[in-house]
Design a protein around this motif. Structure first.
Motif, PDB file in Angstrom:
ATOM      1  N   ASP A   2     -11.954  -0.790  -8.811  1.00 46.20           N
ATOM      2  CA  ASP A   2     -11.370   0.503  -8.429  1.00 46.20           C
ATOM      3  C   ASP A   2     -10.516   1.074  -9.555  1.00 46.20           C
ATOM      4  O   ASP A   2     -10.530   2.296  -9.800  1.00 46.20           O
ATOM      5  CB  ASP A   2     -10.521   0.345  -7.166  1.00 46.20           C
ATOM      6  CG  ASP A   2     -11.363   0.091  -5.918  1.00 46.20           C
ATOM      7  OD1 ASP A   2     -12.585   0.330  -5.972  1.00 46.20           O
ATOM      8  OD2 ASP A   2     -10.797  -0.362  -4.898  1.00 46.20           O
ATOM      9  N   ASP A  13       1.435   3.127   2.274  1.00 46.37           N
ATOM     10  CA  ASP A  13       2.181   3.229   3.533  1.00 46.37           C
ATOM     11  C   ASP A  13       3.422   2.337   3.543  1.00 46.37           C
ATOM     12  O   ASP A  13       4.157   2.288   4.527  1.00 46.37           O
ATOM     13  CB  ASP A  13       1.280   2.866   4.720  1.00 46.37           C
ATOM     14  CG  ASP A  13       0.702   1.451   4.608  1.00 46.37           C
ATOM     15  OD1 ASP A  13       1.000   0.752   3.613  1.00 46.37           O
ATOM     16  OD2 ASP A  13      -0.065   1.052   5.505  1.00 46.37           O
ATOM     17  N   GLY A  37       0.836  -1.189   0.000  1.00 48.45           N
ATOM     18  CA  GLY A  37       0.000   0.000   0.000  1.00 48.45           C
ATOM     19  C   GLY A  37       0.874   1.243   0.000  1.00 48.45           C
ATOM     20  O   GLY A  37       2.102   1.166   0.062  1.00 48.45           O
ATOM     21  N   PRO A  47      -7.322  -7.196  -0.029  1.00 49.38           N
ATOM     22  CA  PRO A  47      -8.397  -6.742  -0.930  1.00 49.38           C
ATOM     23  C   PRO A  47      -8.713  -7.808  -1.972  1.00 49.38           C
ATOM     24  O   PRO A  47      -7.811  -8.473  -2.491  1.00 49.38           O
ATOM     25  CB  PRO A  47      -7.797  -5.499  -1.589  1.00 49.38           C
ATOM     26  CG  PRO A  47      -6.695  -5.062  -0.695  1.00 49.38           C
ATOM     27  CD  PRO A  47      -6.160  -6.293  -0.066  1.00 49.38           C
ATOM     28  N   LYS A  87      -3.662  -4.030   2.357  1.00 45.55           N
ATOM     29  CA  LYS A  87      -4.768  -4.626   3.116  1.00 45.55           C
ATOM     30  C   LYS A  87      -5.963  -3.686   3.083  1.00 45.55           C
ATOM     31  O   LYS A  87      -5.835  -2.493   2.837  1.00 45.55           O
ATOM     32  CB  LYS A  87      -4.344  -4.835   4.586  1.00 45.55           C
ATOM     33  CG  LYS A  87      -3.161  -5.810   4.770  1.00 45.55           C
ATOM     34  CD  LYS A  87      -3.622  -7.174   5.168  1.00 45.55           C
ATOM     35  CE  LYS A  87      -2.454  -8.121   5.376  1.00 45.55           C
ATOM     36  NZ  LYS A  87      -1.975  -8.101   6.749  1.00 45.55           N
ATOM     37  N   THR A  88      -7.150  -4.240   3.375  1.00 43.85           N
ATOM     38  CA  THR A  88      -8.349  -3.416   3.528  1.00 43.85           C
ATOM     39  C   THR A  88      -8.351  -2.801   4.926  1.00 43.85           C
ATOM     40  O   THR A  88      -7.513  -3.128   5.770  1.00 43.85           O
ATOM     41  CB  THR A  88      -9.622  -4.256   3.344  1.00 43.85           C
ATOM     42  OG1 THR A  88      -9.687  -5.218   4.419  1.00 43.85           O
ATOM     43  CG2 THR A  88      -9.620  -4.989   2.016  1.00 43.85           C
ATOM     44  N   ARG A  89      -9.331  -1.943   5.194  1.00 40.76           N
ATOM     45  CA  ARG A  89      -9.437  -1.344   6.525  1.00 40.76           C
ATOM     46  C   ARG A  89      -9.670  -2.402   7.598  1.00 40.76           C
ATOM     47  O   ARG A  89      -9.328  -2.221   8.761  1.00 40.76           O
ATOM     48  CB  ARG A  89     -10.577  -0.325   6.549  1.00 40.76           C
ATOM     49  CG  ARG A  89     -10.282   0.927   5.742  1.00 40.76           C
ATOM     50  CD  ARG A  89     -11.457   1.897   5.766  1.00 40.76           C
ATOM     51  NE  ARG A  89     -11.190   3.071   4.955  1.00 40.76           N
ATOM     52  CZ  ARG A  89     -12.084   4.020   4.726  1.00 40.76           C
ATOM     53  NH1 ARG A  89     -13.304   3.924   5.248  1.00 40.76           N
ATOM     54  NH2 ARG A  89     -11.772   5.060   3.981  1.00 40.76           N
ATOM     55  N   ASP A  90     -10.301  -3.510   7.205  1.00 46.34           N
ATOM     56  CA  ASP A  90     -10.568  -4.586   8.150  1.00 46.34           C
ATOM     57  C   ASP A  90      -9.364  -5.498   8.347  1.00 46.34           C
ATOM     58  O   ASP A  90      -9.421  -6.451   9.114  1.00 46.34           O
ATOM     59  CB  ASP A  90     -11.753  -5.443   7.673  1.00 46.34           C
ATOM     60  CG  ASP A  90     -13.035  -4.632   7.597  1.00 46.34           C
ATOM     61  OD1 ASP A  90     -13.188  -3.702   8.420  1.00 46.34           O
ATOM     62  OD2 ASP A  90     -13.876  -4.933   6.727  1.00 46.34           O
ATOM     63  N   GLY A  91      -8.288  -5.215   7.614  1.00 49.00           N
ATOM     64  CA  GLY A  91      -7.090  -6.032   7.762  1.00 49.00           C
ATOM     65  C   GLY A  91      -7.028  -7.215   6.823  1.00 49.00           C
ATOM     66  O   GLY A  91      -6.087  -8.006   6.885  1.00 49.00           O
ATOM     67  N   ASP A  92      -8.033  -7.350   5.935  1.00 50.45           N
ATOM     68  CA  ASP A  92      -8.034  -8.453   4.975  1.00 50.45           C
ATOM     69  C   ASP A  92      -7.299  -8.036   3.702  1.00 50.45           C
ATOM     70  O   ASP A  92      -7.139  -6.849   3.413  1.00 50.45           O
ATOM     71  CB  ASP A  92      -9.464  -8.852   4.598  1.00 50.45           C
ATOM     72  CG  ASP A  92     -10.247  -9.372   5.796  1.00 50.45           C
ATOM     73  OD1 ASP A  92      -9.635 -10.026   6.654  1.00 50.45           O
ATOM     74  OD2 ASP A  92     -11.476  -9.112   5.858  1.00 50.45           O
TER      75      ASP A  92
END
Length: 585
Positions: free
Chosen positions: A406, A386, A384, A398, A391-396
């Motif tokens: 997207d 960063d 990402g 994508p 990862k997604t916001r949930d930590g999974d």
């Protein structure tokens, strides 16, 4: 058609013979494209490398080679530094090359003299789970290597070795019997299977009895229970439907889908054979393969250092409970690919983290007399912004479908801003071509061994080292020919390059046949990606410096020939990366 590089190498070989210089057997006589055009178009360090072997002065040896070299088509032969030989090609030779390329269906790329049967094992998602961002690299790299290998003349067999057998099916079958939503399964099979898997996984953490029930369902499946086997079959079928939706979007196809389950009946006889061959022996109730003790410990995949001492690191081929694992299946898969497909090479396009497994697998295959060349085509991680794994916001991780969606949305936003003359329908279709092309090119423009940052905004930009930049370059070529008022015969007659922009463009065009075969040397599609970017830049410089439609006579024809070849190579090259080229943008 010989490339200019091949002609120079051939003449360099002849010069060595003419000069009476004996070349050691196997010594490479190589010419490469010059890194700096101020020193010429090509260069060779043969004199330097050979002089060291023959204990001669390298500049004196270089002088002998230059004197003996057949210099037709070469304007200047220059000796630089301690013995580099620089070659500057005459404009007449570049003119002839442009004429050859416009009439060549293969655009200067020769088929290999010794084609191989190559099995490419790539993508390989797990059944009952949607593909996630981690599958991007394997799927796209494997597809591009397949396309390039086939174009070069190899026989390629693609195999999607899906994970369709394993412990997760105990939970999936329990969820199927107790939690399944049939309408949801029909609408989106992978999402529904993922939902019930996650739900059952959560229940197992809360209730040990549910965990036991899932284990029972797995035992029944492995024991051939009719009901559970039928559920498993349905899971595989609906999963393939869901997976194919992604593959269709990516324009990726497979010759075979021989998953782990395909080899179930071969595993028990295989393990017996491994024991009979003396390769496997029992250890703590499991059957394992240990080191062949032929390699130094540091290089031995069956050794690891613990507490300062080298210890055994065996490959388990039969577990204590009598079950088999993916190592056993992979050995059986090698056997099948050798026996049924007579593979000369087998490429495994798999995450670098599986490196140890493949080192062990290849070692076992070699000890068993494997005749094929096995290669782990490893790759790094997608990061990402960063700098951490995406990862997604949930930590999974994508999901791949979301990533593609997207990218298409981001492309559409750029098109809405830049392409006002296109209809809504055209923009919608173009956004798909540009968005998915952007994902693919971002992947294939990086060295596969490296990690890279997934940045949608940069990926879909019309400027920079992106798919849209290359697609736009192709569209720009097409627009030139749309503006022609008459049909022009594009052949070698009258083609003559004189301007620096023309020479630089044909120089770059001629390298397609030189560069493409080198992609397979280290199995790195980024070599082709970098070439296509160089070509687009050379074309744009040519286009700015050398008016095409305003020129006349042979000058106009020459420039149209260069444009036509540029457009064809861009389209062919992008196609070999699995990227489509639109007619308009």
């Amino acid at each position: 058609m010989q490339t200019i590089l091949e002609v120079l190498e051939s003449r360099l070989h002849a010069a060595l013979t003419t000069a009476g210089i004996e070349v050691p057997e196997g010594f490479p006589v190589k010419v490469v494209a010059a890194a700096d055009l101020r020193h010429g178009d090509y260069q060779a360090n043969t004199a330097m490398a050979l002089a060291k072997r023959l204990k001669m002065n390298p500049r004196e040896l270089a002088a002998k080679l230059v004197e003996a070299f057949e210099a037709e088509d070469v304007a200047d032969l220059d000796i630089a530094g301690p013995g580099f030989i620089n070659f500057t090609i005459k404009p007449e030779a570049w003119s002839r090359k442009a004429g050859e390329l416009v009439g060549d269906a293969r655009l200067g790329v020769s088929e290999v003299a010794d084609p191989k049967t190559i099995v490419v094992d790539f993508s390989a998602p797990n059944v009952a789970k949607p593909m996630h961002v981690g599958h991007i690299r394997s799927t796209i790299i494997g597809d591009s290597l397949t396309r390039i290998s086939r174009f070069l003349g190899h026989k390629v067999i693609t195999d999607n070795h899906i994970g369709d057998w394993g412990t997760q099916f105990g939970m999936v079958i329990y969820g199927w019997k107790n939690l399944l939503d049939e309408p949801a399964l029909e609408a989106d099979p992978l999402q529904e299977l993922l939902r019930i898997y996650r739900a059952v996984n959560a229940l197992c953490k809360e209730d040990e009895a549910i965990k036991d029930l899932c284990r029972d369902e797995l035992v029944k499946l492995q024991g051939g229970d009719t009901e559970n086997f039928a559920i498993w079959q349905r899971c595989v079928e609906v999963s393939k439907v869901g997976l194919n939706k992604i593959y269709d979007r990516l324009d990726v196809n497979f010759d075979h889908w021989l998953g782990e389950s395909y080899y179930n009946n071969e595993l028990a006889p295989l393990v017996k054979a491994l024991a009979d061959e003396g390769l496997a022996r029992e250890s703590d109730g499991a059957l394992c393969i240990f080191s062949g003790e032929t390699l130094p410990p540091k290089q031995d995949p069956f050794k690891e250092k613990r507490d300062g001492e080298w210890s055994d690191l065996p490959m388990i081929v039969r577990k204590k409970d009598g079950g088999f694992n993916y190592a056993t299946t992979d050995i059986a898969t090698v056997d099948y690919r050798l026996d049924q497909w007579q593979a000369d090479k087998i490429w495994y396009v798999v995450d670098a983290r599986q490196g140890l497994h493949f080192r062990q697998l290849f070692d076992v295959a070699e000890r068993r007399g494997c005749s094929a060349e096995l290669e782990h085509v490893s790759f790094g991680t997608i990061l990402g912004k960063d700098g951490k794994p995406l990862k997604t916001r949930d930590g999974d991780l994508p999901q791949l479908a979301d990533v593609l969606d997207d990218a298409i949305k981001a492309s559409r936003a750029v098109l809405d801003e830049k392409s006002n003359d296109l209809s809504e329908v055209e923009k919608e279709e173009l956004a798909k071509v540009v968005g998915i092309g952007s994902v693919k090119f971002t992947e294939l423009s990086h060295n596969r061994a490296s990690d890279y940052i997934f940045d949608l905004e940069k990926m879909v930009a019309l400027q920079g080292d992106t798919a849209p930049y290359l697609q736009y370059s192709s569209v720009r070529v097409s627009s030139i020919f749309r503006k022609l008022e008459e049909e022009v015969e594009l052949d070698a007659e009258g083609v003559k390059v004189t301007e620096e922009g023309e020479i630089n463009l044909v120089r770059t065009l001629s390298k397609f046949g030189e560069v493409l075969p080198t992609v397979l040397d280290d199995l790195k599609p980024n070599i082709l990606s970098a070439y296509l970017l160089d070509l687009a830049k050379a074309f744009h410089s040519f286009f700015e410096a050398c008016p095409v439609l305003k020129s006349e006579g042979d000058v106009r024809k020459t420039r149209l020939v260069l444009c036509a070849v540029t457009g064809r190579i861009l389209k062919q090259g992008l196609g070999l990366l699995g990227i489509q080229v639109p007619e308009r943008m």
